[in-house]
Design a protein around this motif. Sequence first.
Motif, PDB file in Angstrom:
ATOM      1  N   TYR A 218       0.818  -1.213   0.000  1.00 37.35           N
ATOM      2  CA  TYR A 218       0.000   0.000   0.000  1.00 37.35           C
ATOM      3  C   TYR A 218       0.853   1.264   0.000  1.00 37.35           C
ATOM      4  O   TYR A 218       0.389   2.324  -0.440  1.00 37.35           O
ATOM      5  N   TYR A 219       2.079   1.151   0.438  1.00 39.85           N
ATOM      6  CA  TYR A 219       3.005   2.284   0.300  1.00 39.85           C
ATOM      7  C   TYR A 219       3.175   2.634  -1.176  1.00 39.85           C
ATOM      8  O   TYR A 219       3.079   3.804  -1.571  1.00 39.85           O
ATOM      9  N   HIS A 220       3.406   1.633  -1.998  1.00 39.44           N
ATOM     10  CA  HIS A 220       3.607   1.882  -3.429  1.00 39.44           C
ATOM     11  C   HIS A 220       2.313   2.349  -4.100  1.00 39.44           C
ATOM     12  O   HIS A 220       2.353   3.177  -5.020  1.00 39.44           O
ATOM     13  N   LEU A 221       1.173   1.854  -3.631  1.00 40.34           N
ATOM     14  CA  LEU A 221      -0.095   2.314  -4.191  1.00 40.34           C
ATOM     15  C   LEU A 221      -0.336   3.791  -3.881  1.00 40.34           C
ATOM     16  O   LEU A 221      -0.857   4.537  -4.713  1.00 40.34           O
ATOM     17  N   LEU A 222       0.039   4.218  -2.694  1.00 36.62           N
ATOM     18  CA  LEU A 222      -0.212   5.598  -2.274  1.00 36.62           C
ATOM     19  C   LEU A 222       0.833   6.579  -2.795  1.00 36.62           C
ATOM     20  O   LEU A 222       0.536   7.758  -2.980  1.00 36.62           O
ATOM     21  N   ILE A 236       3.544  12.955   2.449  1.00 38.39           N
ATOM     22  CA  ILE A 236       4.666  13.173   3.369  1.00 38.39           C
ATOM     23  C   ILE A 236       4.518  12.271   4.596  1.00 38.39           C
ATOM     24  O   ILE A 236       5.480  11.639   5.049  1.00 38.39           O
ATOM     25  N   ILE A 237       3.302  12.185   5.124  1.00 39.18           N
ATOM     26  CA  ILE A 237       3.061  11.337   6.297  1.00 39.18           C
ATOM     27  C   ILE A 237       3.279   9.867   5.952  1.00 39.18           C
ATOM     28  O   ILE A 237       3.878   9.115   6.733  1.00 39.18           O
ATOM     29  N   ILE A 238       2.818   9.460   4.765  1.00 42.04           N
ATOM     30  CA  ILE A 238       3.039   8.081   4.319  1.00 42.04           C
ATOM     31  C   ILE A 238       4.542   7.793   4.250  1.00 42.04           C
ATOM     32  O   ILE A 238       5.016   6.733   4.686  1.00 42.04           O
ATOM     33  N   ARG A 239       5.300   8.741   3.712  1.00 40.70           N
ATOM     34  CA  ARG A 239       6.757   8.574   3.616  1.00 40.70           C
ATOM     35  C   ARG A 239       7.394   8.518   5.007  1.00 40.70           C
ATOM     36  O   ARG A 239       8.291   7.700   5.256  1.00 40.70           O
ATOM     37  N   LEU A 240       6.938   9.358   5.916  1.00 40.75           N
ATOM     38  CA  LEU A 240       7.493   9.368   7.269  1.00 40.75           C
ATOM     39  C   LEU A 240       7.233   8.040   7.982  1.00 40.75           C
ATOM     40  O   LEU A 240       8.094   7.554   8.729  1.00 40.75           O
ATOM     41  N   GLU A 257      17.243  13.037   4.920  1.00 44.80           N
ATOM     42  CA  GLU A 257      15.928  13.159   4.281  1.00 44.80           C
ATOM     43  C   GLU A 257      14.909  13.715   5.266  1.00 44.80           C
ATOM     44  O   GLU A 257      14.073  14.553   4.910  1.00 44.80           O
ATOM     45  N   LEU A 258      15.002  13.271   6.502  1.00 44.65           N
ATOM     46  CA  LEU A 258      14.068  13.737   7.529  1.00 44.65           C
ATOM     47  C   LEU A 258      14.187  15.243   7.718  1.00 44.65           C
ATOM     48  O   LEU A 258      13.183  15.956   7.791  1.00 44.65           O
ATOM     49  N   LYS A 278       7.982  12.870  12.771  1.00 37.53           N
ATOM     50  CA  LYS A 278       9.409  13.209  12.809  1.00 37.53           C
ATOM     51  C   LYS A 278      10.006  12.892  14.180  1.00 37.53           C
ATOM     52  O   LYS A 278      11.106  12.332  14.287  1.00 37.53           O
ATOM     53  N   LEU A 279       9.288  13.239  15.231  1.00 34.12           N
ATOM     54  CA  LEU A 279       9.779  12.987  16.586  1.00 34.12           C
ATOM     55  C   LEU A 279       9.884  11.491  16.872  1.00 34.12           C
ATOM     56  O   LEU A 279      10.850  11.040  17.509  1.00 34.12           O
ATOM     57  N   LEU A 280       8.908  10.717  16.406  1.00 35.43           N
ATOM     58  CA  LEU A 280       8.976   9.265  16.590  1.00 35.43           C
ATOM     59  C   LEU A 280      10.225   8.685  15.928  1.00 35.43           C
ATOM     60  O   LEU A 280      10.895   7.807  16.486  1.00 35.43           O
ATOM     61  N   ILE A 281      10.529   9.182  14.734  1.00 38.40           N
ATOM     62  CA  ILE A 281      11.715   8.701  14.019  1.00 38.40           C
ATOM     63  C   ILE A 281      12.981   9.101  14.766  1.00 38.40           C
ATOM     64  O   ILE A 281      13.924   8.302  14.904  1.00 38.40           O
TER      65      ILE A 281
END
Length: 408
Positions: A218-222, A236-240, A257-258, A278-281
Amino acid sequence: MITKIEKLSVLKNDKNDVNRNYLYSQIIKHERHKRKLTLQEMAHGICSISYLCKLERNAIVADESYIKAIFERVNLDFNKVGMNIIENGVNRAIKAYLYQNHDEITNLHDMIDDSIFNVKNYLIKGFYQLIKGDWQNFKETIATIDRIKETMLKEDVGVFMFLVIEYYLRTYQFNPAYKYLKYLENNDFENQELNWLIYEQHYICAYNLKIYPKFFRYYHLLMGNFNIGYPNPRQIIIRLMMLDVQASEYYEEIINELRGIGALSSEDAYYYEIIYWKLLIMLKGKAWLEVYEEILKKELLGEARFIALLVYAADRLNRPEYINKASEIAENYIFEKDESIHQVFINFMLLKFKTEKKYNLIEHLRFKVIPYNRNYTHPLYDKIYEQHYIEYLCKTSRYKEALAYYHR
């Protein structure tokens, strides 16, 4: 929340034709349940019970003379059928939800005329109650729709299921969400914006349940270039979320990238969501101090989820000045009703800061946290609970119990 969900798998495939008959079916079944009438009481003197059953299931094209007679029995104006449907209302609500335009959803909700039932108005109510976090009325709305689901068209079924799944995702109940999402697997709807929202649900659910083949699919679909019109902040949220999965192993590679992901205005609807990811990462990269200072600098103290990250960062820094400051902020915070998952975690961390006996913390974990955690899950909190509990079980030589808990 949806009774006899197996019926929906049939409905998704064979109810596409729009005609007044499905409106008659919805109204009659709704009114019968609302007035607590039996099939026999509703049909008496008008038609047979079997005929009424077929009518309520939208399985026949009924003679309007029967419809009018039933309407007279429950004191409804036959001429109002379909007149209170907001033009393109459900599609407008879907678009507004996708683009975080809550004012539009509120406007649609204010336009609803409840003088006679139609399911589309109730679907709009569902969107409104979602954005308000009004779970009690949301459940009542879903229960009302559930009673007439046999009459629904395919597109309406898709929206109905989306709303139910969204409730479970918003309340961190990912296992029930996954159960319902199975019925939407490989099913697309005419409204592409609804498809995107359902793809997101698959993606979020797979992330939280660690179903990585589905997560990558679903990442690739979105993220595909063919998604013209899909909101960039949502991508952006999907990428994060993808970076979060990769961060533990490849933090040094993704940190640039972040940092390159541009900051939005605090007025933007996606501002806090993007900062949160971002904070979670950053926590995955053990940037405890940076996370702690970022939360205070940006004054991200209006939501429990940020305070939870603050107390966790303070715990990892393990210095009195950080722990005392975070504890003071957490103790003075007034929790909203829909923040219970964060409240449970914060209370656990505060007890950890205060208690001198490890046993007290473990007892709190066993009897207050773990029972709650069976239904409500959060990837960061769950990992912390697991670490503490398994460590305790191993130290007390309860290895089989520790292994069972790890593989639960």
